[in-house]
Design a protein around this motif. Structure first.
Motif, mmCIF file in Angstrom:
data_model
loop_
_atom_site.group_PDB
_atom_site.id
_atom_site.type_symbol
_atom_site.label_atom_id
_atom_site.label_comp_id
_atom_site.label_asym_id
_atom_site.label_seq_id
_atom_site.Cartn_x
_atom_site.Cartn_y
_atom_site.Cartn_z
ATOM 1 N N ALA A 84 0.735 -1.033 -0.054
ATOM 2 C CA ALA A 84 -0.057 0.048 -0.057
ATOM 3 C C ALA A 84 0.913 1.323 -0.102
ATOM 4 N N VAL A 85 0.295 2.411 -0.501
ATOM 5 C CA VAL A 85 0.905 3.792 -0.467
ATOM 6 C C VAL A 85 0.129 4.580 0.442
ATOM 7 N N VAL A 86 0.671 5.530 1.301
ATOM 8 C CA VAL A 86 0.081 6.555 1.743
ATOM 9 C C VAL A 86 0.865 7.846 1.395
ATOM 10 N N ALA A 87 -0.087 9.057 0.784
ATOM 11 C CA ALA A 87 0.171 10.030 0.778
ATOM 12 C C ALA A 87 0.077 10.978 1.891
ATOM 13 N N TRP A 88 1.142 11.365 2.634
ATOM 14 C CA TRP A 88 0.901 11.886 4.027
ATOM 15 C C TRP A 88 1.144 13.526 3.895
ATOM 16 N N LEU A 89 0.136 14.198 3.689
ATOM 17 C CA LEU A 89 0.152 15.602 3.794
ATOM 18 C C LEU A 89 -0.222 15.912 5.168
ATOM 19 N N GLY A 90 0.458 15.681 6.306
ATOM 20 C CA GLY A 90 0.649 15.807 7.607
ATOM 21 C C GLY A 90 1.030 17.021 8.254
ATOM 22 N N TYR A 91 1.524 17.873 7.513
ATOM 23 C CA TYR A 91 2.191 19.087 8.103
ATOM 24 C C TYR A 91 1.930 20.405 7.188
ATOM 25 N N GLU A 92 2.046 21.530 7.838
ATOM 26 C CA GLU A 92 2.068 22.829 6.945
ATOM 27 C C GLU A 92 3.413 22.736 6.397
ATOM 28 N N THR A 93 3.472 22.662 4.988
ATOM 29 C CA THR A 93 4.734 22.833 4.159
ATOM 30 C C THR A 93 5.077 24.292 4.071
ATOM 31 N N PRO A 94 6.254 24.442 3.961
ATOM 32 C CA PRO A 94 6.694 25.984 3.700
ATOM 33 C C PRO A 94 6.544 26.118 2.183
ATOM 34 N N GLY A 95 6.533 27.304 2.132
ATOM 35 C CA GLY A 95 6.261 27.970 0.676
ATOM 36 C C GLY A 95 7.531 28.002 0.032
ATOM 37 N N THR A 96 7.872 27.602 -1.337
ATOM 38 C CA THR A 96 8.985 27.540 -1.953
ATOM 39 C C THR A 96 9.815 28.814 -1.854
ATOM 40 N N VAL A 97 9.037 29.947 -1.968
ATOM 41 C CA VAL A 97 9.733 31.512 -1.900
ATOM 42 C C VAL A 97 9.210 31.929 -0.431
ATOM 43 N N SER A 98 9.851 31.511 0.621
ATOM 44 C CA SER A 98 9.969 31.842 2.012
ATOM 45 C C SER A 98 11.313 31.378 2.702
ATOM 46 N N ALA A 99 11.468 32.043 3.668
ATOM 47 C CA ALA A 99 12.442 32.094 4.681
ATOM 48 C C ALA A 99 12.411 30.387 5.358
ATOM 49 N N ALA A 100 11.291 30.135 5.386
ATOM 50 C CA ALA A 100 10.873 28.972 6.247
ATOM 51 C C ALA A 100 11.563 27.870 5.378
ATOM 52 N N VAL A 101 11.565 27.687 4.112
ATOM 53 C CA VAL A 101 11.978 26.741 3.444
ATOM 54 C C VAL A 101 13.461 26.063 3.682
ATOM 55 N N ALA A 102 14.130 27.247 3.896
ATOM 56 C CA ALA A 102 15.669 27.022 4.340
ATOM 57 C C ALA A 102 15.785 26.989 5.778
ATOM 58 N N THR A 103 14.915 26.836 6.535
ATOM 59 C CA THR A 103 15.239 26.487 8.022
ATOM 60 C C THR A 103 14.379 25.206 8.222
#
Length: 324
Positions: free
Chosen positions: A146-165
């Motif tokens: 089986a496969v599970v697509a887990w979108l279980g968190y708030e992903t950072p925006g590609t254009v954001s400081a959060a994506v590099a931390t």
């Protein structure tokens, strides 16, 4: 002069990390769209799994009606698709950017379960591209997996400081560990492979030490990874076999593998350290072909073939890359 030049160099490297990760991909906006609270499921077991699927589809249908009434036709269309007959969500929450865990295959009888952990800009609004990868992998695996697509968190925006931390990853890691525990309750005889794409590999890196004794995670697969925050595969602190792969045309190869606090301007250090496909990191490096950052689950690709072999435990068939 030497100290000053060292500081300038670190600042420049941090800027390069941010600049390299910020590729020309439009950041997904997450406007405040009203949505109902998630369904109350209680403990989900093999016996109650069908009920959980039905309740989550009903929640998606109500969320679609709410989004339509709010005037967000794009979100409403996405949610209607999720509410359609045959979709099977183990968890579902349409509030904010949205969270979901969609199942492909018979989870209760699966010998092997592959859990996909997505990278930046993955939300309810962009979910279909993530789902397509999960479906392509399931098509390769057969009936006993089986496969599970887990979108279980708030992903950072590609254009954001959060994506590099590591901030979002640190918040997501305990959620991922708890989810793997749920899978153990539903399918106690199965083994789990984590397939972690891009920023998702940072999430998996943060979660890795917590899987020891907590769940049967046998493989930790880093796909198009900017780094994990660890200096080596051993530094991840997991008993799982660590794999890594990167396509020949993946822009992530240009991200400098550094970590710096940039003079304390951010809560977390910028950058994720060692390159997972380097010899020094010590992962098993699999051939990922010539594809780009979004091509790892492309049907017919070398990367998808090797990911399927890993997920099935057919390690002898995996095409590994020699460092020379």
């Amino acid at each position: 002069m030497g100290i000053r030049s060292g500081r300038v160099r670190r600042a420049l490297l941090a800027a390069l990390v941010t600049g390299a990760v910020v590729v020309p991909v439009s950041a997904a906006a997450h406007p405040a769209v009203p949505a109902p609270a998630p369904a109350h499921l209680g403990p989900v077991t093999a016996a109650t799994l069908g009920t959980a699927y039905r309740k989550n589809r009903a929640t998606a249908a109500r969320a679609a009606e709410t989004a339509a009434a709010h005037g967000d036709r794009h979100r409403a269309r996405a949610l209607r698709g999720m509410a359609s007959t045959g979709r099977e969500f183990l968890t579902f929450d349409a509030r904010g950017a949205g969270r979901a865990a969609e199942v492909f295959g018979d989870l209760t009888h699966a010998d092997r379960i592959a859990v996909l952990v997505p990278g930046s800009d993955t939300s309810i609004d962009t979910y279909d591209r993530f789902r397509a990868g999960a479906r392509a992998l399931h098509d390769r695996l057969g009936d006993r997996a089986a496969v599970v697509a887990w979108l279980g968190y708030e992903t950072p925006g590609t254009v954001s400081a959060a994506v590099a931390t590591t901030g979002r990853a640190e918040d997501a890691a305990p959620e991922l560990v708890r989810f793997i525990g749920k899978l153990r309750d539903i399918a106690p005889g199965s083994t789990v492979s984590l397939l972690c794409h891009s920023y998702g590999s940072v999430v998996c890196g943060r979660a890795a030490p917590r899987f020891r004794g907590a769940a049967r995670v046998c493989d930790l697969v880093l796909i198009g990874s900017p780094g994990t925050g660890a200096d080596s595969a051993a530094g991840l602190g997991t008993p799982a076999t660590v794999w890594a792969g990167r396509g020949g045309d993946d822009w992530i190869a240009d991200v400098p593998h550094v970590r710096t606090d940039l003079f304390g301007l951010f809560d977390s250090a910028l950058g994720f350290g060692a390159d997972p496909v380097s010899r020094s990191f010590g992962a098993h490096v699999f051939a990922a072909g010539d594809g780009g950052h979004s091509d790892y689950f492309r049907p017919g690709s070398p990367s998808l073939a090797n990911l399927a072999r890993i997920a099935l435990g057919r390690y002898a068939d995996v095409t590994e890359v020699s460092h020379g």
